[in-house]
Motif scaffolding. Structure first.
Motif, PDB file in Angstrom:
ATOM      1  N   LEU A  77       0.825  -1.216   0.000  1.00 65.23           N
ATOM      2  CA  LEU A  77       0.000   0.000   0.000  1.00 65.23           C
ATOM      3  C   LEU A  77       0.857   1.263   0.000  1.00 65.23           C
ATOM      4  CD1 LEU A  77      -2.739  -1.038   2.585  1.00 65.23           C
ATOM      5  CD2 LEU A  77      -2.845  -1.170   0.090  1.00 65.23           C
ATOM      6  N   PHE A  78       2.140   1.130   0.347  1.00 65.17           N
ATOM      7  CA  PHE A  78       3.019   2.292   0.393  1.00 65.17           C
ATOM      8  C   PHE A  78       3.677   2.572  -0.959  1.00 65.17           C
ATOM      9  CE2 PHE A  78       3.258   3.245   4.939  1.00 65.17           C
ATOM     10  CZ  PHE A  78       2.687   2.102   5.471  1.00 65.17           C
ATOM     11  N   LEU A  79       3.468   1.661  -1.921  1.00 68.36           N
ATOM     12  CA  LEU A  79       4.140   1.811  -3.202  1.00 68.36           C
ATOM     13  C   LEU A  79       3.412   2.821  -4.087  1.00 68.36           C
ATOM     14  CD1 LEU A  79       4.882  -1.960  -3.916  1.00 68.36           C
ATOM     15  CD2 LEU A  79       6.384  -0.244  -2.876  1.00 68.36           C
ATOM     16  N   GLU A  80       4.147   3.391  -5.004  1.00 69.35           N
ATOM     17  CA  GLU A  80       3.563   4.330  -5.958  1.00 69.35           C
ATOM     18  C   GLU A  80       2.515   3.611  -6.804  1.00 69.35           C
ATOM     19  OE1 GLU A  80       3.932   7.472  -6.285  1.00 69.35           O
ATOM     20  OE2 GLU A  80       5.593   7.855  -4.917  1.00 69.35           O
ATOM     21  N   GLY A  81       1.425   4.301  -7.059  1.00 69.57           N
ATOM     22  CA  GLY A  81       0.367   3.733  -7.865  1.00 69.57           C
ATOM     23  C   GLY A  81      -0.683   2.985  -7.079  1.00 69.57           C
ATOM     24  N   HIS A  82      -0.519   2.873  -5.757  1.00 68.09           N
ATOM     25  CA  HIS A  82      -1.482   2.170  -4.923  1.00 68.09           C
ATOM     26  C   HIS A  82      -2.234   3.132  -4.008  1.00 68.09           C
ATOM     27  CE1 HIS A  82       1.268  -1.180  -5.990  1.00 68.09           C
ATOM     28  NE2 HIS A  82       0.154  -1.887  -6.007  1.00 68.09           N
ATOM     29  N   GLU A  83      -2.306   4.386  -4.377  1.00 69.44           N
ATOM     30  CA  GLU A  83      -2.943   5.378  -3.501  1.00 69.44           C
ATOM     31  C   GLU A  83      -4.423   5.049  -3.287  1.00 69.44           C
ATOM     32  OE1 GLU A  83       0.637   7.086  -5.376  1.00 69.44           O
ATOM     33  OE2 GLU A  83      -1.140   6.056  -6.137  1.00 69.44           O
ATOM     34  N   GLU A  84      -5.107   4.757  -4.361  1.00 68.58           N
ATOM     35  CA  GLU A  84      -6.544   4.480  -4.222  1.00 68.58           C
ATOM     36  C   GLU A  84      -6.776   3.206  -3.404  1.00 68.58           C
ATOM     37  OE1 GLU A  84      -8.487   4.372  -7.964  1.00 68.58           O
ATOM     38  OE2 GLU A  84      -7.989   6.453  -8.508  1.00 68.58           O
ATOM     39  N   GLU A  85      -5.963   2.191  -3.661  1.00 65.81           N
ATOM     40  CA  GLU A  85      -6.112   0.960  -2.897  1.00 65.81           C
ATOM     41  C   GLU A  85      -5.809   1.179  -1.419  1.00 65.81           C
ATOM     42  OE1 GLU A  85      -3.692  -2.198  -4.277  1.00 65.81           O
ATOM     43  OE2 GLU A  85      -4.460  -3.635  -2.811  1.00 65.81           O
ATOM     44  N   ALA A  86      -4.798   2.034  -1.127  1.00 62.69           N
ATOM     45  CA  ALA A  86      -4.463   2.329   0.269  1.00 62.69           C
ATOM     46  C   ALA A  86      -5.634   3.012   0.961  1.00 62.69           C
ATOM     47  CB  ALA A  86      -3.211   3.188   0.337  1.00 62.69           C
ATOM     48  N   ALA A  87      -6.213   4.043   0.318  1.00 59.91           N
ATOM     49  CA  ALA A  87      -7.334   4.757   0.933  1.00 59.91           C
ATOM     50  C   ALA A  87      -8.539   3.826   1.117  1.00 59.91           C
ATOM     51  CB  ALA A  87      -7.721   5.956   0.073  1.00 59.91           C
ATOM     52  N   LYS A  88      -8.798   2.994   0.111  1.00 58.25           N
ATOM     53  CA  LYS A  88      -9.925   2.073   0.212  1.00 58.25           C
ATOM     54  C   LYS A  88      -9.707   1.067   1.340  1.00 58.25           C
ATOM     55  CE  LYS A  88     -12.504  -1.369  -2.468  1.00 58.25           C
ATOM     56  NZ  LYS A  88     -12.599  -2.058  -3.773  1.00 58.25           N
ATOM     57  N   THR A  89      -8.481   0.559   1.459  1.00 51.88           N
ATOM     58  CA  THR A  89      -8.179  -0.397   2.528  1.00 51.88           C
ATOM     59  C   THR A  89      -8.353   0.249   3.892  1.00 51.88           C
ATOM     60  OG1 THR A  89      -6.619  -1.560   1.092  1.00 51.88           O
ATOM     61  CG2 THR A  89      -6.401  -1.920   3.468  1.00 51.88           C
ATOM     62  N   LEU A  90      -7.891   1.478   4.037  1.00 51.05           N
ATOM     63  CA  LEU A  90      -8.027   2.167   5.327  1.00 51.05           C
ATOM     64  C   LEU A  90      -9.490   2.393   5.672  1.00 51.05           C
ATOM     65  CD1 LEU A  90      -5.108   4.755   5.117  1.00 51.05           C
ATOM     66  CD2 LEU A  90      -5.188   2.635   6.423  1.00 51.05           C
ATOM     67  N   ARG A  91     -10.288   2.738   4.682  1.00 46.25           N
ATOM     68  CA  ARG A  91     -11.719   2.935   4.954  1.00 46.25           C
ATOM     69  C   ARG A  91     -12.376   1.616   5.369  1.00 46.25           C
ATOM     70  NH1 ARG A  91     -11.261   6.321   0.343  1.00 46.25           N
ATOM     71  NH2 ARG A  91     -12.067   4.645  -0.997  1.00 46.25           N
ATOM     72  N   THR A  92     -11.951   0.525   4.714  1.00 49.47           N
ATOM     73  CA  THR A  92     -12.511  -0.781   5.075  1.00 49.47           C
ATOM     74  C   THR A  92     -12.157  -1.149   6.514  1.00 49.47           C
ATOM     75  OG1 THR A  92     -12.343  -1.508   2.771  1.00 49.47           O
ATOM     76  CG2 THR A  92     -12.557  -3.220   4.462  1.00 49.47           C
ATOM     77  N   TYR A  93     -10.879  -0.955   6.868  1.00 51.31           N
ATOM     78  CA  TYR A  93     -10.454  -1.267   8.229  1.00 51.31           C
ATOM     79  C   TYR A  93     -11.178  -0.387   9.238  1.00 51.31           C
ATOM     80  CZ  TYR A  93      -6.618  -4.438   7.061  1.00 51.31           C
ATOM     81  OH  TYR A  93      -5.880  -5.506   6.651  1.00 51.31           O
ATOM     82  N   ALA A  94     -11.351   0.885   8.895  1.00 52.25           N
ATOM     83  CA  ALA A  94     -12.007   1.809   9.814  1.00 52.25           C
ATOM     84  C   ALA A  94     -13.472   1.441  10.011  1.00 52.25           C
ATOM     85  CB  ALA A  94     -11.885   3.242   9.294  1.00 52.25           C
ATOM     86  N   SER A  95     -14.151   1.005   8.936  1.00 54.33           N
ATOM     87  CA  SER A  95     -15.568   0.652   9.069  1.00 54.33           C
ATOM     88  C   SER A  95     -15.747  -0.623   9.883  1.00 54.33           C
ATOM     89  CB  SER A  95     -16.186   0.477   7.675  1.00 54.33           C
ATOM     90  OG  SER A  95     -15.570  -0.597   6.978  1.00 54.33           O
ATOM     91  N   TYR A  96     -14.834  -1.599   9.703  1.00 59.21           N
ATOM     92  CA  TYR A  96     -14.924  -2.839  10.458  1.00 59.21           C
ATOM     93  C   TYR A  96     -14.542  -2.650  11.925  1.00 59.21           C
ATOM     94  CZ  TYR A  96     -15.457  -5.461   6.099  1.00 59.21           C
ATOM     95  OH  TYR A  96     -15.906  -5.967   4.906  1.00 59.21           O
ATOM     96  N   ASN A  97     -13.756  -1.632  12.214  1.00 57.00           N
ATOM     97  CA  ASN A  97     -13.290  -1.414  13.578  1.00 57.00           C
ATOM     98  C   ASN A  97     -13.720  -0.036  14.081  1.00 57.00           C
ATOM     99  OD1 ASN A  97     -11.209  -3.821  14.014  1.00 57.00           O
ATOM    100  ND2 ASN A  97     -10.904  -3.024  11.946  1.00 57.00           N
ATOM    101  N   SER A  98     -14.917   0.351  13.738  1.00 57.69           N
ATOM    102  CA  SER A  98     -15.394   1.680  14.113  1.00 57.69           C
ATOM    103  C   SER A  98     -15.532   1.850  15.619  1.00 57.69           C
ATOM    104  CB  SER A  98     -16.741   1.959  13.437  1.00 57.69           C
ATOM    105  OG  SER A  98     -17.693   0.966  13.815  1.00 57.69           O
ATOM    106  N   SER A  99     -15.707   0.757  16.344  1.00 57.01           N
ATOM    107  CA  SER A  99     -15.819   0.873  17.797  1.00 57.01           C
ATOM    108  C   SER A  99     -14.471   1.086  18.456  1.00 57.01           C
ATOM    109  CB  SER A  99     -16.460  -0.394  18.363  1.00 57.01           C
ATOM    110  OG  SER A  99     -15.642  -1.519  18.080  1.00 57.01           O
ATOM    111  N   VAL A 100     -13.402   0.936  17.694  1.00 56.24           N
ATOM    112  CA  VAL A 100     -12.060   1.051  18.263  1.00 56.24           C
ATOM    113  C   VAL A 100     -11.308   2.239  17.666  1.00 56.24           C
ATOM    114  CG1 VAL A 100      -9.848  -0.110  18.507  1.00 56.24           C
ATOM    115  CG2 VAL A 100     -11.961  -1.423  18.661  1.00 56.24           C
ATOM    116  N   ALA A 101     -11.228   2.263  16.342  1.00 61.33           N
ATOM    117  CA  ALA A 101     -10.395   3.255  15.664  1.00 61.33           C
ATOM    118  C   ALA A 101     -11.233   4.455  15.228  1.00 61.33           C
ATOM    119  CB  ALA A 101      -9.707   2.617  14.463  1.00 61.33           C
ATOM    120  N   ARG A 102     -10.582   5.598  15.293  1.00 63.01           N
ATOM    121  CA  ARG A 102     -11.234   6.827  14.826  1.00 63.01           C
ATOM    122  C   ARG A 102     -10.685   7.224  13.454  1.00 63.01           C
ATOM    123  NH1 ARG A 102     -13.911  10.561  18.122  1.00 63.01           N
ATOM    124  NH2 ARG A 102     -15.094  11.997  16.810  1.00 63.01           N
ATOM    125  N   THR A 103      -9.382   7.306  13.364  1.00 59.80           N
ATOM    126  CA  THR A 103      -8.734   7.693  12.106  1.00 59.80           C
ATOM    127  C   THR A 103      -7.498   6.831  11.908  1.00 59.80           C
ATOM    128  OG1 THR A 103      -9.434   9.974  12.540  1.00 59.80           O
ATOM    129  CG2 THR A 103      -7.852   9.613  10.745  1.00 59.80           C
TER     130      THR A 103
END
Length: 594
Positions: free
Chosen positions: A83-109
């Protein structure tokens, strides 16, 4: 007492740990119980305190499980170095949103911060508008303890409000290059809301402080038990009061706050260095003494059960893999079939098991290499021993033939040449290094015939071998060096006619041969050293250049140490050489000489 101590030393580690932890903790609990039962007031007070301590312990466990979710999420993010590689910006943001939605009771940002300073977040738009000035310091915190997970002190985040952050460096799959840092800001407000129902009432409240005496939880503005700084938008505890809390030891103490006398219960620090502190109004302890006995009885029973179960589970958890590893090591008997331990742990025991597996693989490799070298050495040794044809023998034999020709002894010349050709053909035959005993005796008689033509009737050879032994497999040129030694070192120097007798029998699955002569014999020192070292130079009378020691070594190379030659000799009476080999019958037709 000594007998009991010896019994204790003989029991296993798991039982020792169980006895130690359970007995020591149980004794401490009973001592505390007897002290608290002195009077009703003390009992009720201690009971409530203990209930509160248990509640704090469970709350700490709840906090640990809550924060474990954050750690697990961060560890999962650390595996996605792509996710840190060039060209994976959209995948990184999408992955973070997925993790945040699944762990909304724990993580804020959630953030991914690359080495070049580029930041990805589950709230990318908000971050690009509001930013986060703390990311740089969080990045330094992560890299200050490389490879480990770190937790920040509380701070105000533009996106998460009052929060703390978990940070972890992320490397590539080879652990050779740092991709960046994964950051998770947790929801302190929700964390406080989950813990508050457990610890907050009209007579009780709580707070959580870090190692630097910073308040982790949100503060209830309606709380009247603790001293707050007046006029602040979000209630803040007075700094002097926080300093007192930081200096308090773990356990129960009494403090004054506003007009209230508070019993303060401070827990030990958890893995993050946080301390959960519970405050109870001291007046509460005097409300109902009768409830104390019931509560204390129930709490005591629960405590013993929990202690028994947790102690047993803990001791088994730590000692079971050690016992398994010890059992595997104890079963290492056959180095040809080394055992392998399955590893599903990543702690010190797992490291030990993997080191054991690596050691076993190395031992197996070394054994294979050693066996291969031994086989090559054995083959080379045999080829070297069997390839020696002494030129003195050929020279002397040809000289003898020349002399017979000059004397006109045509028949003797014919027989000598015939014997020499047969003997050389027998020696150079490469079909097999084994022959039957009958063939070996035939070749020996060819050799003896040549020597008899050279020396006349100075010796006689008699053979007494039972019929069943003639088909026994024997290494080629085993008997010739022994008979040769008897002729030239026993009979010829004796200056009188001698006899060489060969006797062969099969006994108990063994081929036993005895070669006897009535020659000069040997002194004890010479006899003892005969099989201990190899001659540096062959005798000028030798046919193969192989002495008795060579025959002895060849037999042992093929069939092992218990077999070979034994020599017995007496000066003036002669020598006996005994040969012992496992009996193996030649199957099929004997090898054809070339």
């Amino acid at each position: 007492m000594k007998r009991w101590l010896q019994r204790y030393q003989r029991i296993g580690i798991a039982t020792k740990q169980f006895i130690f932890f359970f007995v020591v903790t149980f004794i401490m609990f009973m001592a505390l119980a007897l002290n608290n039962l002195r009077d009703a007031e003390a009992l009720f007070r201690d009971q409530v305190v203990r209930d509160a301590q248990q509640l704090i312990g469970r709350t700490n466990q709840y906090l640990d499980s809550y924060l474990d979710n954050v750690q697990n999420m961060l560890l999962l993010l650390s595996t996605r170095d792509d996710l840190f590689l060039e060209g994976h910006e959209e995948e990184a943001a999408k992955t973070l949103r997925t993790y945040a939605s699944y762990n909304s009771s724990v993580a804020r940002t959630l953030y991914l911060v690359r080495e070049d300073g580029r930041v990805y977040s589950n709230a990318q738009v908000n971050y690009e508008i509001m930013g986060n000035p703390h990311l740089e310091s969080l990045y330094r915190l992560a890299m200050s303890n490389y490879g480990a997970m770190n937790v920040s002190e509380p701070y105000d985040s533009p996106l998460s409000g009052k929060t703390i952050a978990y940070v972890l460096p992320v490397t590539d799959r080879n652990k050779s290059q740092t991709r960046g840092v994964a950051i998770v800001e947790i929801d302190l407000e929700r964390l406080t809301g989950l813990v508050a129902p457990l610890l907050v009432s009209d007579n009780q409240t709580f707070t959580i402080i870090s190692k630097k005496n910073n308040v982790i939880t949100y503060t209830d503005p309606n709380d009247k038990l603790l001293p707050y700084v007046p006029g602040t938008f979000l209630p803040q505890l007075q700094s002097s009061f926080l300093e007192q809390l930081g200096e308090l030891p773990v356990g129960v103490r009494t403090m004054q706050s506003n007009a209230n006398s508070l019993v303060v219960i401070k827990s030990s620090s958890n893995r993050l260095g946080w301390s959960l502190i519970c405050f109870i109004k001291e007046d509460f302890f005097y409300q109902n003494v009768r409830k104390l006995y019931r509560n204390y009885r129930d709490a005591g029973m629960i405590w013993v059960v929990v202690l028994f179960g947790s102690t047993w589970i803990m001791t088994r958890h730590f000692t079971r893999p050690v016992r398994g590893l010890a059992a595997k090591m104890d079963r290492v008997r056959d180095l040809g079939a080394l055992s392998h331990i399955s590893v599903d742990r990543f702690d010190e025991i797992g490291t030990l098991a993997r080191s054991y597996n690596a050691m076993m693989e190395r031992i197996h490799t070394l054994l294979s290499e050693t066996k291969e070298m031994e086989v090559k050495k054995k083959q080379s040794e045999l080829k070297m021993l069997q390839s020696q044809i002494a030129p003195h023998f050929l020279y002397n034999t040809l000289a003898c033939i020349s002399s017979l020709a000059r004397q006109g002894r045509v028949d003797d010349v014919r027989e000598t040449i015939k014997s020499l050709v047969a003997l050389l053909s027998f020696s150079f035959n490469k079909t097999s290094e084994f022959v039957t005993l009958a063939e070996e005796l035939e070749g020996l008689q060819r050799y003896v015939q040549i020597q008899r033509i050279r020396y006349g009737d100075v010796f006689t050879l008699t053979i007494d071998v039972e019929e069943a032994a003639l088909r026994s497999k024997l290494l080629k040129l085993t008997l010739q060096p022994i008979v040769e030694n008897a002729i030239f070192h026993g009979i010829v120097p004796n200056k009188k006619a001698g006899c060489i007798h060969i006797r062969g029998r099969l006994q108990h699955g063994m081929l036993r041969l005895a070669i006897c002569d009535d020659g000069l014999g040997m002194p004890p020192d010479t006899m003892r050293g005969l099989l201990l070292g190899r001659k540096e130079t062959p005798s000028k009378y030798s046919f193969t250049g192989m002495g008795i020691i060579n025959v002895h070594e060849r037999i042992r190379l093929h069939v092992g140490q218990p077999y070979g030659l034994k020599v017995r000799s007496q000066e003036g009476r002669g020598t006996v050489v005994r040969l012992l080999m496992p009996y193996e019958e030649w199957i099929g037709e004997p090898p054809i000489r070339e």
